[in-house]
Design an enzyme around this catalytic site. Structure first.
Site, PDB file in Angstrom:
ATOM      1  N   SER A 188      45.193   7.569  92.117  1.00  0.00           N
ATOM      2  CA  SER A 188      45.540   8.105  90.853  1.00  0.00           C
ATOM      3  C   SER A 188      45.535   9.343  90.217  1.00  0.00           C
ATOM      4  CB  SER A 188      44.163   7.632  90.153  1.00  0.00           C
ATOM      5  OG  SER A 188      43.708   7.508  89.038  1.00  0.00           O
TER       6      SER A 188
ATOM      7  N   TYR B  93      34.736   6.952  88.873  1.00  0.00           N
ATOM      8  CA  TYR B  93      35.993   6.537  89.214  1.00  0.00           C
ATOM      9  C   TYR B  93      37.061   8.112  89.525  1.00  0.00           C
ATOM     10  CZ  TYR B  93      40.803   4.665  89.075  1.00  0.00           C
ATOM     11  OH  TYR B  93      42.244   4.514  89.512  1.00  0.00           O
TER      12      TYR B  93
ATOM     13  N   LYS C 284      38.969   8.773  93.399  1.00  0.00           N
ATOM     14  CA  LYS C 284      40.282   9.012  93.858  1.00  0.00           C
ATOM     15  C   LYS C 284      40.403  10.308  94.803  1.00  0.00           C
ATOM     16  CE  LYS C 284      41.132   5.271  92.753  1.00  0.00           C
ATOM     17  NZ  LYS C 284      41.639   3.797  93.215  1.00  0.00           N
TER      18      LYS C 284
HETATM   19  N1  LIG Z   1      46.326   0.266  86.464  1.00  0.00           N
HETATM   20  C1  LIG Z   1      46.100   1.626  85.751  1.00  0.00           C
HETATM   21  O1  LIG Z   1      45.853   2.153  85.409  1.00  0.00           O
HETATM   22  C2  LIG Z   1      46.076   2.407  87.749  1.00  0.00           C
HETATM   23  C3  LIG Z   1      45.002   1.864  88.912  1.00  0.00           C
HETATM   24  N2  LIG Z   1      45.122   2.574  89.727  1.00  0.00           N
HETATM   25  C4  LIG Z   1      44.490   1.758  90.530  1.00  0.00           C
HETATM   26  O2  LIG Z   1      45.680   0.985  91.661  1.00  0.00           O
HETATM   27  C5  LIG Z   1      44.891  -0.293  92.080  1.00  0.00           C
HETATM   28  C6  LIG Z   1      44.728  -1.302  91.475  1.00  0.00           C
HETATM   29  O3  LIG Z   1      44.782  -0.860  90.310  1.00  0.00           O
HETATM   30  P1  LIG Z   1      44.788  -2.517  89.178  1.00  0.00           P
HETATM   31  O4  LIG Z   1      46.528  -3.253  90.013  1.00  0.00           O
HETATM   32  O5  LIG Z   1      45.924  -1.316  88.058  1.00  0.00           O
HETATM   33  O6  LIG Z   1      43.709  -3.190  88.881  1.00  0.00           O
HETATM   34  P2  LIG Z   1      44.067  -5.164  89.188  1.00  0.00           P
HETATM   35  O7  LIG Z   1      42.634  -5.681  88.868  1.00  0.00           O
HETATM   36  O8  LIG Z   1      45.185  -5.184  88.757  1.00  0.00           O
HETATM   37  O9  LIG Z   1      44.444  -5.519  90.576  1.00  0.00           O
HETATM   38  C7  LIG Z   1      42.834  -5.143  91.731  1.00  0.00           C
HETATM   39  C8  LIG Z   1      42.596  -6.207  92.593  1.00  0.00           C
HETATM   40  O10 LIG Z   1      42.055  -5.708  93.507  1.00  0.00           O
HETATM   41  C9  LIG Z   1      41.276  -6.880  93.810  1.00  0.00           C
HETATM   42  N3  LIG Z   1      39.667  -7.122  94.462  1.00  0.00           N
HETATM   43  C10 LIG Z   1      38.551  -6.141  93.931  1.00  0.00           C
HETATM   44  N4  LIG Z   1      38.145  -5.992  94.955  1.00  0.00           N
HETATM   45  C11 LIG Z   1      38.318  -6.525  95.784  1.00  0.00           C
HETATM   46  C12 LIG Z   1      38.229  -7.109  97.263  1.00  0.00           C
HETATM   47  N5  LIG Z   1      36.082  -6.694  96.350  1.00  0.00           N
HETATM   48  N6  LIG Z   1      38.464  -7.389  97.919  1.00  0.00           N
HETATM   49  C13 LIG Z   1      39.980  -7.552  97.862  1.00  0.00           C
HETATM   50  N7  LIG Z   1      40.657  -7.466  96.806  1.00  0.00           N
HETATM   51  C14 LIG Z   1      39.664  -7.344  95.604  1.00  0.00           C
HETATM   52  C15 LIG Z   1      41.662  -7.742  93.199  1.00  0.00           C
HETATM   53  O11 LIG Z   1      41.292  -8.475  92.994  1.00  0.00           O
HETATM   54  C16 LIG Z   1      42.657  -7.919  92.071  1.00  0.00           C
HETATM   55  O12 LIG Z   1      43.659  -8.307  92.240  1.00  0.00           O
HETATM   56  C17 LIG Z   1      42.907   0.212  92.391  1.00  0.00           C
HETATM   57  O13 LIG Z   1      42.820   0.814  93.301  1.00  0.00           O
HETATM   58  C18 LIG Z   1      43.440   1.524  90.661  1.00  0.00           C
HETATM   59  O14 LIG Z   1      42.030   2.091  90.646  1.00  0.00           O
HETATM   60  C19 LIG Z   1      45.812   4.022  89.633  1.00  0.00           C
HETATM   61  C20 LIG Z   1      45.800   4.557  88.844  1.00  0.00           C
HETATM   62  C21 LIG Z   1      45.818   3.546  86.956  1.00  0.00           C
HETATM   63  O1  LIG Z   2      40.483   5.347  83.584  1.00  0.00           O
HETATM   64  C1  LIG Z   2      41.066   3.997  83.318  1.00  0.00           C
HETATM   65  O2  LIG Z   2      40.485   3.839  82.604  1.00  0.00           O
HETATM   66  C2  LIG Z   2      41.679   3.232  84.314  1.00  0.00           C
HETATM   67  O3  LIG Z   2      42.197   1.900  84.368  1.00  0.00           O
HETATM   68  C3  LIG Z   2      41.764   4.007  85.498  1.00  0.00           C
HETATM   69  C4  LIG Z   2      43.083   3.448  86.310  1.00  0.00           C
HETATM   70  O4  LIG Z   2      42.768   3.192  87.656  1.00  0.00           O
HETATM   71  C5  LIG Z   2      43.746   5.043  86.291  1.00  0.00           C
HETATM   72  O5  LIG Z   2      43.608   6.072  86.685  1.00  0.00           O
HETATM   73  C6  LIG Z   2      44.348   6.184  84.842  1.00  0.00           C
HETATM   74  O6  LIG Z   2      44.826   6.820  85.007  1.00  0.00           O
END
Ligand SMILES: NC(=O)C1=CN([C@@H]2O[C@H](COP(=O)(O)OP(=O)(O)OC[C@H]3O[C@@H](n4cnc5c(N)ncnc54)[C@H](O)[C@@H]3O)[C@@H](O)[C@H]2O)C=CC1
Ligand SMILES: O=C(O)C(=O)C[C@H](O)C(=O)CO
Length: 254
Positions: free
Chosen positions: A146, A159, A163
């Site tokens: 992130s 968080y 990261k």
């Molecule tokens: N959406 C955002 O603004 C941002 C997200 N991220 C990172 O991107 C990654 C994905 O996030 P998103 O797609 O936004 O979230 P999301 O909540 O849409 O997807 C996360 C997925 O991880 C799965 N998951 C959770 N625990 C698990 C486990 N123990 N084993 C297997 N799968 C598991 C969930 O079922 C879900 O499908 C995360 O690492 C998040 O920190 C980073 C920056 C920004």
């Molecule tokens: O910080 C939040 O709220 C988020 O949704 C986490 C994002 O995954 C993120 O990393 C934004 O930079």
């Protein structure tokens, strides 16, 4: 005159493992890799959800398989990689956020976020790398970090710590595994419209903060992450390891 040729962005013949593949960024990364020709193994915890996702990929003509797995169960992860690997490409997207003021953070929240974002990622990446080393194969391992791996944010001490840890882990693994031609990098998104991102985007004062910080003037979409994933996975990134690709619309530029 002989002109240089662009290395291939195609992933035909490559086997990819993508966690968090039924939702958000993980789903987008899995599509990107499949569109580039990789065979993609989709990981999520719920068998029905991941099997439905694999069927949707197959109906698009993409080469995909379902692997129900809770990656926080390290023994199960290691057994799954040993059985289904080796994987040339890993995208580790499964992740969790539980925000609170640092003075109010509970131990269960601390443990849940660090166990998934750091510990599970560590041992999964290690298992995939071991499979490649044993097979004598190169690889590209990508952790979805992130922008919060590079800056701080209000209510985000845990968080952000996870990261930042992912960034350090990635650099160290990249150094250790470079002799095996295993590259390890992170992708660092800003706020992306996914179920996780929407938790924050739905709060008006947080949304105002986000829109002020993203200099390109909009929050991110999953599509903003997809090309970077294909690039880092491909031979076009053959000399890129131990680093991060920040996709933040300029958030961290000043
Ligand atoms: N959406 C955002 O603004 C941002 C997200 N991220 C990172 O991107 C990654 C994905 O996030 P998103 O797609 O936004 O979230 P999301 O909540 O849409 O997807 C996360 C997925 O991880 C799965 N998951 C959770 N625990 C698990 C486990 N123990 N084993 C297997 N799968 C598991 C969930 O079922 C879900 O499908 C995360 O690492 C998040 O920190 C980073 C920056 C920004
Ligand atoms: O910080 C939040 O709220 C988020 O949704 C986490 C994002 O995954 C993120 O990393 C934004 O930079």
């Amino acid at each position: 005159m002989t002109l240089p040729r662009t290395p291939s962005f195609r992933l035909i013949g490559k086997r990819a493992l993508v966690t968090g593949a039924t939702s958000g960024i993980g789903e987008g990364c899995a599509v990107a890799l499949a569109e580039a020709g990789a065979h993609v193994t989709l990981v999520a915890r719920t068998a029905a959800a991941v099997e439905k996702q694999a069927a949707a990929f197959q109906s698009n003509g993409w080469d995909a398989a379902a692997l129900p797995l809770d990656i926080s169960d390290i023994a199960a992860s290691e057994a799954a990689i040993a059985t289904h690997g080796p994987f040339d490409i890993l995208v580790n997207s499964a992740g969790l956020a539980r925000h609170s003021p640092a003075v109010d953070t509970t131990q269960p929240d601390y443990d849940a976020v660090t166990d998934l974002n750091v510990k599970a990622a560590y041992f999964l990446t290690r298992a995939v790398a071991k499979g490649l080393i044993d097979a004598g194969k190169p690889g590209s391992l990508i952790n979805i970090s992130s922008q919060m791996g590079h800056v701080g944010g209000i209510d985000r001490a845990v968080y952000c710590a996870t990261k930042h840890a992912l960034e350090g882990m990635t650099k160290s693994m990249a150094i250790e595994w470079a002799p095996h031609q295993i590259r390890v990098n992170t992708i660092c998104p800003t706020f992306i419209r996914t179920p996780l991102g929407e938790q924050t985007l739905a709060i008006p004062e947080r949304r105002a903060w986000i829109e002020e910080k993203i200099k390109l003037g909009r929050v991110g979409e999953v599509a903003d992450i997809m090309g970077a994933t294909t690039f880092l996975a491909s031979d076009a990134a053959a000399l890129i390891t131990g680093t991060h690709l920040i996709i933040d619309g300029g958030w961290t530029a000043d």
